[in-house]
Design a protein around this motif. Structure first.
Motif, short mmCIF file in Angstrom:
data_model
loop_
_atom_site.label_atom_id
_atom_site.label_comp_id
_atom_site.label_asym_id
_atom_site.label_seq_id
_atom_site.Cartn_x
_atom_site.Cartn_y
_atom_site.Cartn_z
N GLY A 157 6.72 -16.17 7.67
CA GLY A 157 6.64 -15.55 8.99
C GLY A 157 6.79 -14.05 8.93
N LEU A 158 7.52 -13.50 9.91
CA LEU A 158 7.58 -12.05 10.08
C LEU A 158 8.65 -11.43 9.19
CD1 LEU A 158 6.48 -9.62 11.66
CD2 LEU A 158 8.24 -10.05 13.38
N ASN A 159 8.24 -10.47 8.38
CA ASN A 159 9.13 -9.71 7.51
C ASN A 159 8.85 -8.22 7.73
OD1 ASN A 159 10.46 -11.88 5.51
ND2 ASN A 159 8.36 -12.48 5.94
N LEU A 160 9.37 -7.37 6.86
CA LEU A 160 9.19 -5.92 7.04
C LEU A 160 8.54 -5.31 5.81
CD1 LEU A 160 9.78 -3.44 8.88
CD2 LEU A 160 11.87 -3.11 7.53
N GLY A 161 7.45 -4.58 6.04
CA GLY A 161 6.77 -3.90 4.94
C GLY A 161 6.96 -2.40 5.03
N MET A 162 7.04 -1.76 3.87
CA MET A 162 7.15 -0.31 3.76
C MET A 162 6.04 0.20 2.85
SD MET A 162 11.20 -0.46 3.11
CE MET A 162 11.84 -1.98 3.79
N ASP A 163 5.35 1.21 3.29
CA ASP A 163 4.23 1.75 2.52
C ASP A 163 4.68 2.09 1.11
OD1 ASP A 163 1.64 2.59 2.07
OD2 ASP A 163 2.00 4.62 2.81
N PHE A 164 3.97 1.58 0.11
CA PHE A 164 4.27 1.87 -1.29
C PHE A 164 3.76 3.26 -1.64
CE2 PHE A 164 2.87 1.47 -5.83
CZ PHE A 164 4.15 1.46 -6.37
N LEU A 165 4.61 4.09 -2.26
CA LEU A 165 4.24 5.45 -2.62
C LEU A 165 3.92 5.49 -4.11
CD1 LEU A 165 7.05 7.41 -0.70
CD2 LEU A 165 4.84 6.60 0.15
N PRO A 166 2.66 5.37 -4.48
CA PRO A 166 2.30 5.29 -5.90
C PRO A 166 2.63 6.58 -6.65
CG PRO A 166 0.34 5.57 -4.55
CD PRO A 166 1.47 5.33 -3.60
N GLY A 167 3.24 6.42 -7.81
CA GLY A 167 3.56 7.58 -8.63
C GLY A 167 4.82 8.31 -8.24
N ALA A 168 5.53 7.82 -7.23
CA ALA A 168 6.77 8.48 -6.81
C ALA A 168 7.83 8.35 -7.89
CB ALA A 168 7.27 7.87 -5.50
N LEU A 169 8.69 9.38 -7.97
CA LEU A 169 9.78 9.39 -8.95
C LEU A 169 11.11 9.18 -8.23
CD1 LEU A 169 8.74 12.54 -11.03
CD2 LEU A 169 8.36 10.14 -11.64
N GLY A 170 11.99 8.41 -8.84
CA GLY A 170 13.32 8.27 -8.30
C GLY A 170 14.05 9.60 -8.32
N PHE A 171 14.72 9.93 -7.23
CA PHE A 171 15.40 11.22 -7.14
C PHE A 171 16.61 11.25 -8.07
CE2 PHE A 171 18.80 13.84 -5.35
CZ PHE A 171 18.16 15.07 -5.32
N ASN A 199 23.34 5.96 -6.84
CA ASN A 199 22.22 5.18 -6.31
C ASN A 199 21.62 5.95 -5.13
OD1 ASN A 199 20.50 2.92 -5.99
ND2 ASN A 199 21.82 2.12 -4.38
N PRO A 200 20.81 6.98 -5.41
CA PRO A 200 20.38 7.90 -4.35
C PRO A 200 19.51 7.30 -3.26
CG PRO A 200 20.12 8.90 -6.53
CD PRO A 200 20.39 7.44 -6.75
N ASN A 201 18.70 6.28 -3.59
CA ASN A 201 17.76 5.73 -2.60
C ASN A 201 16.91 6.83 -1.97
OD1 ASN A 201 18.13 2.93 -2.79
ND2 ASN A 201 20.00 3.03 -1.59
#
Length: 269
Positions: free
Chosen positions: A89-103, A134-136
């Motif tokens: 059913g209904l979940n939550l999606g977040m746009d994937f940022l290709p090539g992004a680096l963890g801060f 764990n910067p997130n």
């Protein structure tokens, strides 16, 4: 948005989100209602993420995401299979940022004003999950992006604490941006006036009714929405005065030359 192909689980977070291709041929990081944190984590993601966006902070686009567990039958991990079966059913999606680096606070510089805005925002939502451990946060196209707000709005796990939550202090000594001389008071002067009842009502309206149903002590979804709005509105007015940055900040030091060179090379691509 509807999922058409389950790509892979992402095991960095405790909720085990998954990378899923959708019917618009985009790829999304999907957080599932069947995860241990349940639907409240998704409510926090929507409210915190959309509030951040309206305050001028960068957050990946959020979308309602329909998921049929059948498309994940090829996933060999039984734990993941159980999660997906519980999340139809209904979940939550977040746009994937290709090539992004963890801060990494030792590898990237952040402007003091931007650091202040992020620290103030995290204090507003009670975000306990943006430490230097764990910067997130991600760096994408040289900009700072905020992710993973499921652990914020902690009071909604026990609504009896919601009233006192408005006055609760915020310890930012371990915040990932504490070393960049943030000024939450200056950020409050800019951002707090923007947090209005009408803005919060617009944001809470984005939370699906089904994620707010059967909340003990509330007559229905709209009453739950008003409760979120009340805490955030009250907190926005004065939270800057209760932010603590002293005591544990790591001494600012330059990253090693090899790391600076590697980061500059990645940012140039």
């Amino acid at each position: 948005m509807t999922g058409i192909r389950y790509v892979t689980p992402l095991r960095e977070g405790g909720s085990v989100p998954g990378l899923v291709e959708a019917d618009d041929l985009g790829t999304y990081v999907v957080k599932f209602t069947g995860a241990a944190q349940g639907r409240k984590a998704l409510v926090a993601e929507v409210i915190a993420g959309e509030l951040a966006r309206r305050l001028g902070l960068r957050v990946p686009d959020l979308v309602r995401f329909e998921f049929d567990p059948v498309i994940a039958l090829g996933e060999p991990d039984q734990e993941v299979q159980d999660l997906l079966k519980a999340s139809g059913g209904l979940n939550l999606g977040m746009d994937f940022l290709p090539g992004a680096l963890g801060f990494d606070p030792l590898a990237f510089e952040v402007d003091s004003a931007e650091a202040g805005r992020v620290v103030w925002f995290d204090a507003l939502i009670g975000n306990v999950d943006r430490s230097w451990r764990n910067p997130n946060m991600l760096i994408w196209h040289k900009d700072l992006w905020l992710i993973d707000h499921g652990a914020s709005l902690i009071w909604h796990h026990n609504w009896k604490t919601a009233g006192p939550a408005a006055d609760k202090p915020y310890d930012a000594a371990d915040h990932a941006l504490a070393r960049f001389s943030p000024d939450p008071t200056a950020a409050a002067a800019e951002l707090a006036p923007q947090v209005t009842e009408s803005l919060l009502r617009e944001i809470t309206a984005l939370v699906p009714d089904e994620w707010l149903l059967d909340e003990p002590g509330f007559a229905g979804p709209d009453e739950v929405r008003r409760a979120y709005e009340k805490v955030l509105l009250n907190r926005a007015a004065s939270v800057h005065a209760r932010i603590s940055l002293a005591g544990k900040q790591k001494e600012k030091q330059a990253p090693p030359k090899w790391l600076r060179t590697w980061v500059e090379g990645k940012n140039a691509t």
